[in-house]
Design a protein around this motif. Structure first.
Motif, short mmCIF file in Angstrom:
data_model
loop_
_atom_site.label_atom_id
_atom_site.label_comp_id
_atom_site.label_asym_id
_atom_site.label_seq_id
_atom_site.Cartn_x
_atom_site.Cartn_y
_atom_site.Cartn_z
N UNK A 1 -5.82 6.83 -12.15
CA UNK A 1 -5.54 7.68 -11.00
C UNK A 1 -6.10 7.07 -9.72
N UNK A 2 -7.32 6.56 -9.81
CA UNK A 2 -7.94 5.96 -8.62
C UNK A 2 -7.12 4.79 -8.10
N UNK A 3 -6.61 3.99 -9.00
CA UNK A 3 -5.90 2.78 -8.60
C UNK A 3 -4.48 3.04 -8.11
N UNK A 4 -3.88 4.15 -8.48
CA UNK A 4 -2.47 4.37 -8.16
C UNK A 4 -2.25 5.49 -7.16
N UNK A 5 -3.31 6.02 -6.58
CA UNK A 5 -3.17 7.04 -5.54
C UNK A 5 -3.95 6.62 -4.32
N UNK A 6 -3.68 7.26 -3.22
CA UNK A 6 -4.44 7.00 -2.00
C UNK A 6 -5.60 7.96 -1.92
N UNK A 7 -6.56 7.63 -1.09
CA UNK A 7 -7.80 8.41 -1.03
C UNK A 7 -7.59 9.83 -0.53
N UNK B 1 -5.14 -7.04 -2.65
CA UNK B 1 -4.09 -7.90 -2.10
C UNK B 1 -3.74 -7.45 -0.69
N UNK B 2 -3.32 -8.40 0.15
CA UNK B 2 -3.12 -8.13 1.57
C UNK B 2 -1.66 -7.99 1.98
N UNK B 3 -0.74 -8.28 1.08
CA UNK B 3 0.69 -8.13 1.36
C UNK B 3 1.41 -8.00 0.03
N UNK B 4 2.60 -7.42 0.06
CA UNK B 4 3.36 -7.16 -1.15
C UNK B 4 4.80 -7.64 -1.00
N UNK B 5 5.43 -7.92 -2.14
CA UNK B 5 6.86 -8.26 -2.14
C UNK B 5 7.52 -7.52 -3.28
N UNK B 6 8.71 -7.04 -3.07
CA UNK B 6 9.41 -6.32 -4.14
C UNK B 6 9.96 -7.30 -5.16
N UNK B 7 10.37 -6.78 -6.30
CA UNK B 7 10.97 -7.60 -7.35
C UNK B 7 12.23 -6.92 -7.87
N UNK B 8 13.35 -7.57 -7.76
CA UNK B 8 14.58 -6.99 -8.28
C UNK B 8 14.53 -6.92 -9.80
N UNK B 9 13.86 -7.91 -10.43
CA UNK B 9 13.74 -7.87 -11.89
C UNK B 9 12.91 -6.67 -12.33
N UNK B 10 11.77 -6.45 -11.66
CA UNK B 10 10.92 -5.31 -12.00
C UNK B 10 11.64 -3.99 -11.80
N UNK C 1 6.32 2.84 1.83
CA UNK C 1 5.63 4.09 2.14
C UNK C 1 4.34 4.26 1.34
N UNK C 2 4.18 3.52 0.25
CA UNK C 2 3.05 3.72 -0.65
C UNK C 2 1.74 3.18 -0.11
N UNK C 3 1.79 2.16 0.76
CA UNK C 3 0.57 1.54 1.27
C UNK C 3 0.75 1.20 2.75
N UNK C 4 -0.31 0.71 3.35
CA UNK C 4 -0.25 0.23 4.73
C UNK C 4 0.00 -1.27 4.79
N UNK C 5 0.24 -1.91 3.67
CA UNK C 5 0.41 -3.36 3.65
C UNK C 5 1.81 -3.77 4.10
N UNK D 1 2.48 -0.59 -6.51
CA UNK D 1 2.13 -1.07 -5.17
C UNK D 1 0.74 -0.61 -4.77
N UNK D 2 0.42 0.65 -5.04
CA UNK D 2 -0.90 1.16 -4.69
C UNK D 2 -1.99 0.49 -5.51
N UNK D 3 -1.72 0.26 -6.78
CA UNK D 3 -2.70 -0.43 -7.62
C UNK D 3 -3.02 -1.81 -7.05
N UNK D 4 -2.00 -2.56 -6.71
CA UNK D 4 -2.22 -3.91 -6.18
C UNK D 4 -2.94 -3.87 -4.84
N UNK D 5 -2.60 -2.89 -4.00
CA UNK D 5 -3.30 -2.74 -2.72
C UNK D 5 -4.76 -2.40 -2.95
N UNK D 6 -5.03 -1.50 -3.89
CA UNK D 6 -6.42 -1.11 -4.16
C UNK D 6 -7.23 -2.23 -4.80
N UNK D 7 -6.56 -3.20 -5.41
CA UNK D 7 -7.26 -4.35 -5.95
C UNK D 7 -7.58 -5.39 -4.88
#
Length: 268
Positions: A255-261, A27-36, A64-68, A19-25
């Motif tokens: 680390x940069x992509x998967x953590x918050x600042x 993306x403006x919103x996220x959706x969970x995946x039951x398959x994932x 909790x991982x992002x503000x998205x 989730x943090x990686x995608x936010x740092x790239x």
């Protein structure tokens, strides 16, 4: 985002790090995946294998991982009755989710799709529960995923789901752009389409021109990650070499992509 021009992509992380990686790239919103989620914990992707508690705990970690804003794959509501669907939505709201999907697949291999009236009442109950909170309800018609390629019935269901209060409509597995255009022109609510699974692949521009508003990727990002893991493991197991390491993210970039600042970066 659902009211802006054109289509937008809502990717599907499976844990806090993705989730943090995608936010740092960007993306403006996220959706969970039951398959994932199922892949990550070694279970089959089904309402029978994944409990409501497991799905919502995973969603809570992603929230909790992002503000998205985060929408969740809520399977079939984790029960056959309308009240089951309503209870799932109520618990999703408590988790901090701002959206979620309810599907009309029953989980019964002998009778995989809920009867029309029952499916509509399930969506109606979910919509009533969602209406008491800032929660965007997506209603899914699963015909094409369960060997029932009946476009007319799929549209009939989506129209009824719209009437019952769904905010977004979704029919995974539509076979081509013409079917997607037909669905989009047959309803007045935003339509979600999933890409990255089996079947034809269309660009964001293609789908936007067809009338699609939201594009998700389902479990395909998780499978892409598993593909990389399998390729690396196959190389080590079968060739005894480690050349996969030349093409992967460096430790600092990962680390940069998967953590918050505001979190300290430590390296072992």
């Amino acid at each position: 985002m659902h009211e802006a021009d054109g289509a937008f992509v809502i990717p599907n992380p499976w844990d806090a790090g993705s989730a943090r990686l995608l936010a740092n790239l960007g993306f403006k919103a996220l959706a969970t995946t039951s398959a994932g989620l199922a892949f990550s914990i070694g279970k089959r992707n089904s309402a029978a294998a994944l409990t409501r508690g497991e799905v919502l705990a995973n969603a809570s970690a992603i929230v909790a991982a992002t503000d998205l804003p985060v929408s969740a794959d809520l399977e079939n509501g984790f029960g056959a009755s309308p009240e089951d669907c309503a209870e799932t939505v109520r618990r999703a709201v408590e988790t901090g989710l701002v959206g979620g999907s309810i599907e009309d697949a029953s989980g019964d291999a002998d009778d995989p799709i809920y009867a029309f009236d029952a499916a509509v009442e399930r969506v109606r109950a979910a919509a009533e529960a969602a209406g008491k909170a800032p929660f965007l309800l997506t209603a899914r018609s699963e015909n094409f995923l369960w060997g029932r390629p009946d476009l007319a019935d799929t549209i009939r269901r989506l129209q009824a789901f719209e009437e019952a209060g769904a905010d977004v409509l979704y029919a995974p597995g539509l076979p081509d752009l013409q079917a997607i255009r037909t669905v989009c022109s047959s309803v007045s609510r935003p339509v979600n389409v999933v890409m990255g699974l089996q079947g034809p692949l269309f660009s964001v521009a293609d789908l936007s021109h067809a009338g699609v508003k939201r594009i998700s990727v389902g479990g395909s990002f998780a499978r892409a990650a598993l593909s990389g893991l399998k390729a690396a493991a196959d190389e080590v197991m079968n060739a005894g070499t480690f050349s996969y390491s030349r093409a992967i993210l460096g430790d600092s970039e990962a680390t940069r992509l998967t953590t918050t600042r505001d979190e300290p970066h430590t390296f072992d």
